[in-house]
Scaffold this motif. Sequence first.
Motif, PDB file in Angstrom:
ATOM      1  N   UNK A 190     -58.135  82.095 -22.073  1.00 47.99           N
ATOM      2  CA  UNK A 190     -57.407  80.872 -21.754  1.00 47.99           C
ATOM      3  C   UNK A 190     -58.092  80.142 -20.609  1.00 47.99           C
ATOM      4  N   UNK A 191     -58.522  78.926 -20.866  1.00 47.84           N
ATOM      5  CA  UNK A 191     -59.198  78.104 -19.856  1.00 47.84           C
ATOM      6  C   UNK A 191     -58.148  77.519 -18.915  1.00 47.84           C
ATOM      7  N   UNK A 192     -58.271  77.834 -17.622  1.00 44.26           N
ATOM      8  CA  UNK A 192     -57.333  77.327 -16.615  1.00 44.26           C
ATOM      9  C   UNK A 192     -57.887  76.105 -15.897  1.00 44.26           C
ATOM     10  N   UNK A 193     -59.208  76.066 -15.693  1.00 45.82           N
ATOM     11  CA  UNK A 193     -59.834  74.945 -14.998  1.00 45.82           C
ATOM     12  C   UNK A 193     -61.218  74.696 -15.590  1.00 45.82           C
ATOM     13  N   UNK A 194     -61.657  73.449 -15.507  1.00 42.11           N
ATOM     14  CA  UNK A 194     -63.031  73.101 -15.885  1.00 42.11           C
ATOM     15  C   UNK A 194     -63.572  72.129 -14.849  1.00 42.11           C
ATOM     16  N   UNK A 195     -64.894  72.050 -14.750  1.00 39.98           N
ATOM     17  CA  UNK A 195     -65.483  71.107 -13.804  1.00 39.98           C
ATOM     18  C   UNK A 195     -65.163  69.680 -14.244  1.00 39.98           C
ATOM     19  N   UNK A 196     -65.079  68.809 -13.266  1.00 40.44           N
ATOM     20  CA  UNK A 196     -64.760  67.413 -13.523  1.00 40.44           C
ATOM     21  C   UNK A 196     -65.802  66.774 -14.443  1.00 40.44           C
ATOM     22  N   UNK A 197     -65.305  66.049 -15.436  1.00 40.72           N
ATOM     23  CA  UNK A 197     -66.197  65.325 -16.340  1.00 40.72           C
ATOM     24  C   UNK A 197     -66.571  66.083 -17.592  1.00 40.72           C
ATOM     25  N   UNK A 198     -66.177  67.367 -17.672  1.00 42.00           N
ATOM     26  CA  UNK A 198     -66.525  68.162 -18.851  1.00 42.00           C
ATOM     27  C   UNK A 198     -65.367  68.157 -19.840  1.00 42.00           C
ATOM     28  N   UNK A 199     -65.679  68.046 -21.111  1.00 40.93           N
ATOM     29  CA  UNK A 199     -64.647  68.099 -22.140  1.00 40.93           C
ATOM     30  C   UNK A 199     -64.478  69.537 -22.621  1.00 40.93           C
ATOM     31  N   UNK A 200     -63.326  69.819 -23.201  1.00 37.37           N
ATOM     32  CA  UNK A 200     -63.077  71.164 -23.722  1.00 37.37           C
ATOM     33  C   UNK A 200     -64.085  71.508 -24.819  1.00 37.37           C
ATOM     34  N   UNK A 201     -64.410  70.550 -25.648  1.00 43.03           N
ATOM     35  CA  UNK A 201     -65.379  70.790 -26.725  1.00 43.03           C
ATOM     36  C   UNK A 201     -66.756  71.139 -26.167  1.00 43.03           C
ATOM     37  N   UNK A 202     -67.139  70.501 -25.059  1.00 43.02           N
ATOM     38  CA  UNK A 202     -68.421  70.811 -24.429  1.00 43.02           C
ATOM     39  C   UNK A 202     -68.429  72.233 -23.889  1.00 43.02           C
ATOM     40  N   UNK A 203     -67.305  72.661 -23.310  1.00 44.17           N
ATOM     41  CA  UNK A 203     -67.220  74.027 -22.806  1.00 44.17           C
ATOM     42  C   UNK A 203     -67.285  75.030 -23.952  1.00 44.17           C
ATOM     43  N   UNK A 204     -66.587  74.740 -25.029  1.00 45.44           N
ATOM     44  CA  UNK A 204     -66.612  75.640 -26.180  1.00 45.44           C
ATOM     45  C   UNK A 204     -68.016  75.739 -26.770  1.00 45.44           C
ATOM     46  N   UNK A 205     -68.759  74.672 -26.719  1.00 47.38           N
ATOM     47  CA  UNK A 205     -70.105  74.652 -27.299  1.00 47.38           C
ATOM     48  C   UNK A 205     -71.066  75.596 -26.579  1.00 47.38           C
ATOM     49  N   UNK A 206     -70.786  75.900 -25.311  1.00 46.91           N
ATOM     50  CA  UNK A 206     -71.658  76.806 -24.553  1.00 46.91           C
ATOM     51  C   UNK A 206     -70.990  78.178 -24.346  1.00 46.91           C
TER      52      UNK A 206
END
Length: 217
Positions: A190-206
Amino acid sequence: MTYQRLTRDQIVQRVAKDIPEGAYVNLGIGLPTKIANYLDKDKEIFLHSENGVLGMGPAPAPEDQDPELINAGKEYITLLTGGSFFHHGDSFTMMRGGHIDICVLGAFQVAANGDLANWHTGAADAIPAVGGAMDLAVGARNVYVTMEHVTKSGEPKIVTRCTYPLTGVACVNRIYTDLAVIDVTPDGLIVREMVTGMSFDELQAVTDAPLIDGRKA
């Protein structure tokens, strides 16, 4: 979208915010040791090192380095008022006996179910370095991992299943990377935080393992 990865110092600053008052904490060799420099000075937190130290403070200034004050990674440390030294065996008794509230470890890979691989890549020329990581992984009440989200060649380090030799099975509770804070739960990652400007899809891609967006609206 454009986003900026966290620096290594920013990763450990983020971890330091989550360490509560009164916690007994082991900081693993490498990146986790830097957390000592960012803990809230108004909180009483007990830092433990597996070579037999309890009550460490931040890293000393170069002129204050004492060769008799080192942690398990052979780095210079300071000792807070009330800090103590004790036998290596007693230190491992603390680790194995469930007396460490939080340990923070680096990792080569973390699997979707919380499996941890952090001591050997399996490469023929790699130097294995187990240390006390296996004891901490199963003995600490909570296991946090700090690491870059991907390898230098861009391969995901959060994977469906570890391909490197395991340190511990289903032991990781939370992952802090240069891109996100992710909880390992029975329901998944479960993703609680991401860096500013990043989309969830971009995080999933990596990320090799499937993610769940658990951020608050």
